[in-house]
Design a protein around this motif. Structure first.
Motif, PDB file in Angstrom:
ATOM      1  N   GLY A 142       0.889  -1.008   0.057  1.00  0.00           N
ATOM      2  CA  GLY A 142       0.034  -0.053   0.126  1.00  0.00           C
ATOM      3  C   GLY A 142       1.080   1.175  -0.132  1.00  0.00           C
ATOM      4  O   GLY A 142       2.075   1.095   0.239  1.00  0.00           O
ATOM      5  N   ILE A 143       0.314   2.423  -0.345  1.00  0.00           N
ATOM      6  CA  ILE A 143       1.078   3.429  -0.146  1.00  0.00           C
ATOM      7  C   ILE A 143       0.464   4.993   0.356  1.00  0.00           C
ATOM      8  O   ILE A 143      -0.698   4.622   0.384  1.00  0.00           O
ATOM      9  CB  ILE A 143       1.477   3.665  -1.675  1.00  0.00           C
ATOM     10  CG1 ILE A 143       2.749   4.967  -1.769  1.00  0.00           C
ATOM     11  CG2 ILE A 143       0.413   4.420  -2.539  1.00  0.00           C
ATOM     12  CD1 ILE A 143       3.519   4.858  -3.315  1.00  0.00           C
ATOM     13  N   GLY A 144       1.154   5.778   0.712  1.00  0.00           N
ATOM     14  CA  GLY A 144       0.320   7.005   1.383  1.00  0.00           C
ATOM     15  C   GLY A 144      -0.061   6.540   2.667  1.00  0.00           C
ATOM     16  O   GLY A 144       0.188   5.798   3.547  1.00  0.00           O
ATOM     17  N   GLY A 145      -1.565   6.797   2.878  1.00  0.00           N
ATOM     18  CA  GLY A 145      -2.279   6.527   4.005  1.00  0.00           C
ATOM     19  C   GLY A 145      -2.313   5.242   4.037  1.00  0.00           C
ATOM     20  O   GLY A 145      -2.421   4.503   5.346  1.00  0.00           O
ATOM     21  N   SER A 146      -2.117   4.314   3.171  1.00  0.00           N
ATOM     22  CA  SER A 146      -2.288   3.023   3.453  1.00  0.00           C
ATOM     23  C   SER A 146      -1.004   2.207   3.621  1.00  0.00           C
ATOM     24  O   SER A 146      -0.958   0.910   3.503  1.00  0.00           O
ATOM     25  CB  SER A 146      -2.944   2.391   1.999  1.00  0.00           C
ATOM     26  OG  SER A 146      -4.201   2.795   1.734  1.00  0.00           O
ATOM     27  N   ASP A 147      -0.219   2.930   3.853  1.00  0.00           N
ATOM     28  CA  ASP A 147       1.480   2.548   4.288  1.00  0.00           C
ATOM     29  C   ASP A 147       1.847   3.077   5.595  1.00  0.00           C
ATOM     30  O   ASP A 147       2.579   2.728   6.358  1.00  0.00           O
ATOM     31  CB  ASP A 147       2.128   2.897   3.080  1.00  0.00           C
ATOM     32  CG  ASP A 147       3.617   2.472   3.421  1.00  0.00           C
ATOM     33  OD1 ASP A 147       4.196   1.444   3.771  1.00  0.00           O
ATOM     34  OD2 ASP A 147       4.303   3.502   3.432  1.00  0.00           O
TER      35      ASP A 147
HETATM   36  O1  F6P Z   1      -1.919  10.065  -4.158  1.00  0.00           O
HETATM   37  C1  F6P Z   1      -2.570  10.520  -2.766  1.00  0.00           C
HETATM   38  C2  F6P Z   1      -3.495   9.355  -2.232  1.00  0.00           C
HETATM   39  O2  F6P Z   1      -4.666   9.399  -2.616  1.00  0.00           O
HETATM   40  C3  F6P Z   1      -3.197   9.429  -0.699  1.00  0.00           C
HETATM   41  O3  F6P Z   1      -4.291  10.260  -0.146  1.00  0.00           O
HETATM   42  C4  F6P Z   1      -3.669   8.163  -0.187  1.00  0.00           C
HETATM   43  O4  F6P Z   1      -3.436   7.817   1.100  1.00  0.00           O
HETATM   44  C5  F6P Z   1      -2.942   7.466  -1.157  1.00  0.00           C
HETATM   45  O5  F6P Z   1      -2.964   8.085  -2.481  1.00  0.00           O
HETATM   46  C6  F6P Z   1      -3.238   5.895  -1.248  1.00  0.00           C
HETATM   47  O6  F6P Z   1      -4.268   5.811  -1.878  1.00  0.00           O
HETATM   48  P1  F6P Z   1      -5.094   4.349  -1.872  1.00  0.00           P
HETATM   49  O7  F6P Z   1      -5.340   4.084  -0.334  1.00  0.00           O
HETATM   50  O8  F6P Z   1      -6.564   4.473  -2.445  1.00  0.00           O
HETATM   51  O9  F6P Z   1      -4.376   3.438  -2.644  1.00  0.00           O
END
Ligand code: F6P
Length: 512
Positions: A142-147
């Motif tokens: 996962g990336i961003g908030g999912s990481d």
């Molecule tokens: O690109 C930014 C973003 O939309 C973040 O806000 C979010 O945490 C991340 O990408 C990951 O998004 P998703 O959880 O939908 O893969």
């Protein structure tokens, strides 16, 4: 709901006058020496978090004006609207209810019932994985908030974690990252968690496909056992071939999703009881923010101080200094929380802002930072407010270390404030440099939950005052679209219509 922007209030003008009159020249050394009430006034205990704000460039009069600013901009009404489930994320027309993920079950609220059904199922699953000796490795993709949230929390709670499970986090589309993890795991003993709110994010889907291909190529067969998805888009996960899914809802922003199914790696690490404790700690801070008057409301006080620093002192960055190595990923987590939430140049109606918003957040654990960039904090030309986070009780038994760690944290905040006069110039420390000092009694799930919720509501506060939508992130879209186009050009070699610099880079990276 109608919101009044900060720069259209009387309090904003008063704050500017106050800054010009005495705010700019406030001297922390004098203020602390002159006023024996300063430390008690600017210190407070909130759930699980004690905060000393007394080494900040603020006095009681300024703080009163900041409270007036909060009232004029409708901070409390806006906060109540969030807790009432109104669609305060107006550019995406969504409610903002991450707080509901950590609230006790409310039988009359269908969203609350759904939250607890999913939570119970996810925690049962987490405990099953913990009890499954055949699974030794868990890879979160996962990336961003999912990481960032799960990665930060798993590290923060490492002393509570199951010893027989290795957790790995793969976020980057850079294949080096996934390849390095795949070299260390075996298909029959690995669980892959595909974490994506949307289940469309390029990095995550690319990594998930490669992980599945690797799994099958290595003879893995039981996708249902070895892959699970954490997503609001259960249908897309099913189409991907994942049947074990834990859902969440569009009213949970990605950077606010640690408390949802996205927290599964944390639950696997610390168990169901530990995860519930994290939620309880965050809920205590929610209640504090929801009910305390502004003068004793720590997230509100911090958020208002952030506005004072950003818009009147003109500070453009803030440094986070966790004096606990388990909090090493906290600065990265807070970067997304604050900069993706409040890094906006227009108000909630899309009108350009004539004042600054999110500062740059950055930092490293202490004492490491002291031997790297603290030089600039002490003697550089810019003043950067520093945030110390200290934990009273260590989670190790090594002799002497912890007292020295804590001594360094206090000494750095003291040195920044106190300075040291020296005629020689190079040895001169100007001092009067602001810092905030947080103390947790212990780093455990409850205190971590409270600390993170404190930061969430602080970001809410400054965003509310600035009149922006802190819950969208349109600024990430353009780069995603352009990357798709450049990817095609890297394949085909066509640079027609491209700007000269990007065209030259495409050609260089193609080796032409
Ligand atoms: O690109 C930014 C973003 O939309 C973040 O806000 C979010 O945490 C991340 O990408 C990951 O998004 P998703 O959880 O939908 O893969």
């Amino acid at each position: 709901m109608t919101r009044t922007r900060c720069d259209r209030t009387a309090a904003w003008q008063q704050l500017q006058q106050k800054f010009d009159r005495s705010g700019a020249t406030l001297d922390l050394r004098d203020a602390l020496a002159r006023d024996p009430g300063r430390v008690p006034h600017f210190s407070q205990q909130a759930p699980h978090v004690f905060a000393d704000l007394s080494k900040n460039l603020v006095d009681a009069e300024t703080e009163q004006m900041l409270f007036a600013l909060a009232r004029e901009t409708g901070l409390e009404t806006y906060r109540d609207a969030m807790f009432a489930g109104e669609r305060i994320n107006n550019t995406e027309d969504r409610a903002v209810k991450h707080w509901l993920l950590r609230a006790p079950r409310h039988a009359a609220d269908p969203d609350s019932v759904a939250v607890h059904e999913t939570l119970d199922a996810m925690l049962r699953y987490a405990d099953r994985v913990r009890a499954d000796a055949a699974i030794t490795d868990v890879v979160n993709i996962g990336i961003g908030g999912s990481d960032l949230g799960p990665q930060m929390a798993v590290a923060a709670l490492e002393s509570f974690a199951a010893a027989d499970k290795r957790l790995h986090f793969v976020s980057n589309i850079d294949g080096h990252e996934l390849a390095a993890v795949l070299r260390r795991v075996r298909p029959h003993s690995t669980l892959f968690l595909v974490a994506s709110k949307t289940f469309t994010t390029l990095e995550t889907m690319t990594n998930a496909r490669s992980a599945r291909a690797w799994f099958e190529a290595q003879g893995g067969t039981d996708i249902a056992r070895h892959f699970a998805a954490l997503t609001t888009n259960v249908e897309a996960a099913r189409q991907f071939g994942i049947t074990t899914t834990f859902g969440f809802w569009d009213w949970v922003g990605g950077r606010y999703s640690l408390w949802s199914a996205i927290g599964l790696p944390v639950a696997i690490a610390v168990g169901a009881d530990g995860f519930r404790e994290l939620l309880v700690g965050a809920h205590a801070m929610d209640e504090h923010f929801r009910t305390e008057p502004l003068q004793r409301n720590l997230p509100a006080r911090l958020g208002l101080l952030d506005v004072w620093y950003r818009n009147f002192h003109g500070f453009t960055s803030r440094s986070i200094a966790p004096y606990h190595s388990a909090l090493r990923r906290l600065p990265a987590y807070l970067q997304q929380l604050e900069m993706e939430s409040n890094g906006k140049g227009v108000d909630a109606q899309g009108q350009p802002l004539a004042f600054g918003t999110s500062p740059v957040l950055w930092g490293e654990p202490g004492t490491n930072g002291q031997h790297a960039y603290f030089q600039m904090l002490h003697q550089g030309t810019d003043r950067v407010p520093v945030e110390f986070i200290a934990v009273r009780q260590p989670a190790h038994a090594l002799d002497g270390h912890h007292a020295l760690l804590l001594a360094n944290a206090i000494a750095q905040s003291q040195a920044l404030m106190q300075g040291k006069a020296d005629a020689g110039g190079h040895r001169n420390f100007p001092g009067n440099r602001p810092s905030t000092f947080f103390v947790l009694d212990e780093l455990r799930p409850a205190s971590l939950g409270a600390l993170l919720a404190l930061y969430e509501h602080r970001v809410f506060t400054s965003g509310a005052v600035w009149g922006i939508d802190s819950f969208d992130q349109w600024g990430v879209e353009l780069g995603k679209v352009l990357a798709g186009e450049i990817a095609k050009r890297l394949g085909s070699g066509s640079v027609e219509g491209l700007d000269a610099s990007s065209a030259a880079l495409v050609q260089r990276l193609r080796g032409v």
